[in-house]
Motif scaffolding. Sequence first.
Motif, mmCIF file in Angstrom:
data_model
loop_
_atom_site.group_PDB
_atom_site.id
_atom_site.type_symbol
_atom_site.label_atom_id
_atom_site.label_comp_id
_atom_site.label_asym_id
_atom_site.label_seq_id
_atom_site.Cartn_x
_atom_site.Cartn_y
_atom_site.Cartn_z
ATOM 1 N N THR A 1 0.832 -1.205 0.000
ATOM 2 C CA THR A 1 0.000 0.000 0.000
ATOM 3 C C THR A 1 0.865 1.253 0.000
ATOM 4 O O THR A 1 0.629 2.200 -0.767
ATOM 5 N N GLN A 2 1.896 1.268 0.835
ATOM 6 C CA GLN A 2 2.774 2.434 0.898
ATOM 7 C C GLN A 2 3.540 2.604 -0.408
ATOM 8 O O GLN A 2 3.737 3.729 -0.888
ATOM 9 N N ARG B 1 1.271 4.195 -2.925
ATOM 10 C CA ARG B 1 1.063 5.618 -2.629
ATOM 11 C C ARG B 1 2.274 6.455 -3.037
ATOM 12 O O ARG B 1 2.127 7.599 -3.479
ATOM 13 N N ASP B 2 3.472 5.884 -2.904
ATOM 14 C CA ASP B 2 4.691 6.643 -3.171
ATOM 15 C C ASP B 2 5.062 6.699 -4.651
ATOM 16 O O ASP B 2 5.921 7.498 -5.051
ATOM 17 N N LYS C 1 2.735 9.506 -10.252
ATOM 18 C CA LYS C 1 1.481 9.254 -10.974
ATOM 19 C C LYS C 1 1.393 10.120 -12.236
ATOM 20 O O LYS C 1 1.934 11.218 -12.277
ATOM 21 N N ALA D 1 -5.121 -1.151 -3.657
ATOM 22 C CA ALA D 1 -5.447 0.189 -4.164
ATOM 23 C C ALA D 1 -6.877 0.563 -3.814
ATOM 24 O O ALA D 1 -7.149 1.662 -3.320
ATOM 25 N N ASN E 1 -7.596 1.374 -0.146
ATOM 26 C CA ASN E 1 -6.836 2.498 0.420
ATOM 27 C C ASN E 1 -6.961 3.785 -0.396
ATOM 28 O O ASN E 1 -6.148 4.698 -0.256
ATOM 29 N N VAL F 1 -6.602 4.541 -3.603
ATOM 30 C CA VAL F 1 -5.705 4.845 -4.719
ATOM 31 C C VAL F 1 -6.482 4.617 -6.010
ATOM 32 O O VAL F 1 -6.859 3.482 -6.309
ATOM 33 N N GLU G 1 -4.922 6.916 -11.654
ATOM 34 C CA GLU G 1 -3.560 7.162 -11.172
ATOM 35 C C GLU G 1 -2.666 5.939 -11.302
ATOM 36 O O GLU G 1 -1.470 6.074 -11.557
#
Length: 387
Positions: free
Chosen positions: A171-172, A175-176, A179, A198, A201, A203, A208
């Motif tokens: 997940t992290q 996110r990092d 995009k 995704a 959480n 995303v 993206e």
Amino acid sequence: MRLLFISDFTEQFAYNLLRGVMRFSQETEPWVVQKLSPAVLKSWGLPAVLDWAVKWRTDIVIGQFEQEDDLSLFTRNGIVVFAQDYKEKFTSVPNITGDYTGTGRIAADYYIDRGFRHFAFIGYRNVCWSTERCDGFRERVEQLGENAFSFSLYDTLSLDRPWYNEAEKITQWLRDLPKPVAVFACDDNVANLVLEMAGSNGVPVPAEVSVLGVDNDEVMCNLTNPSLSSIRVDIVSGGYLTAMQGVQMLNDRTFTGPDIVLQPLGVVTRGSTSPFATTDAAVLKALEFIRKNVHRRINVQDVMRVVPLSRRLLEIRFKEVTGMTLYSYISLQRINLFAERLLNTKDSVNEIAIDLDEPDVKSISRRFKFIMGCTPSEYRENAPRKL
């Protein structure tokens, strides 16, 4: 002919391989198949499975084996054995493997053609089919030239460890990532894991994060929301070739046989991949509307009703992203869908046209020839087909 098939039958891969074997059987002689789970092999041990196979008068074994398994136990007992790729390839027997590097290149080309410049791969460490798919993907991306792309790798997954141990880290990682990003997963299982992480959480997929898997397991690909795009592999042909080579090896004990290499056939696009790399919300909304409605007769005005922009402004922004006008893009997607139906159904040209809300068959046939360079009938006759 008696086949012992040791594989994971919870996935379509094993069944598609078996379909190819049965297709060969229908053309030659009846085969009897006994299925066995790899868990049973692990529980009983290879000598016990061999003892059972000998008593059952097994001719050929196809199986998921560990590197420490002594497959010569089968061959010394006159049983032909094929190792289905699990972690590493065997040197003592033919492997049922794949053009993994080529599959990675197909994934990269698919994303590069859509304008992506941020790429990521997620897969297993020390597993040949995952590593080689990553290599092919990365090599093709690197041809874009230095400073023309970014590449992120997540390869700490293990076949022997539950995926949920990695959930927070994945997940992290998602996110990092810069995009919009093109994520290629080593197979459909891992791609589904990415979609789950995704979705739970926040995303956005595919706006993206665009996600592509491998094997085109249709049940698995349609379990997720959005559905999963995946690279289709000619597994059925691989099963057919395995059966044919197995008979050759039985008839000529000096013939050891080459590996059976499954070939990638191309990408089956579903909801998890955005057609183009863009953050323009209006263009993304137009693309999504077209994707969801391409099976019916839509026009530019239909798109304008769901996008809050003037036609002139949307056309300008749409062409900047896609290189096409709205009308041209809709036409291309309609013809692509028509071509897909020609290959994957036995419906007549007339039936496909009616199903796609095209009552004038001559008109759609002219447009098809203009875009594809041949008539629908010629396309169906000349295009590569599944066995």
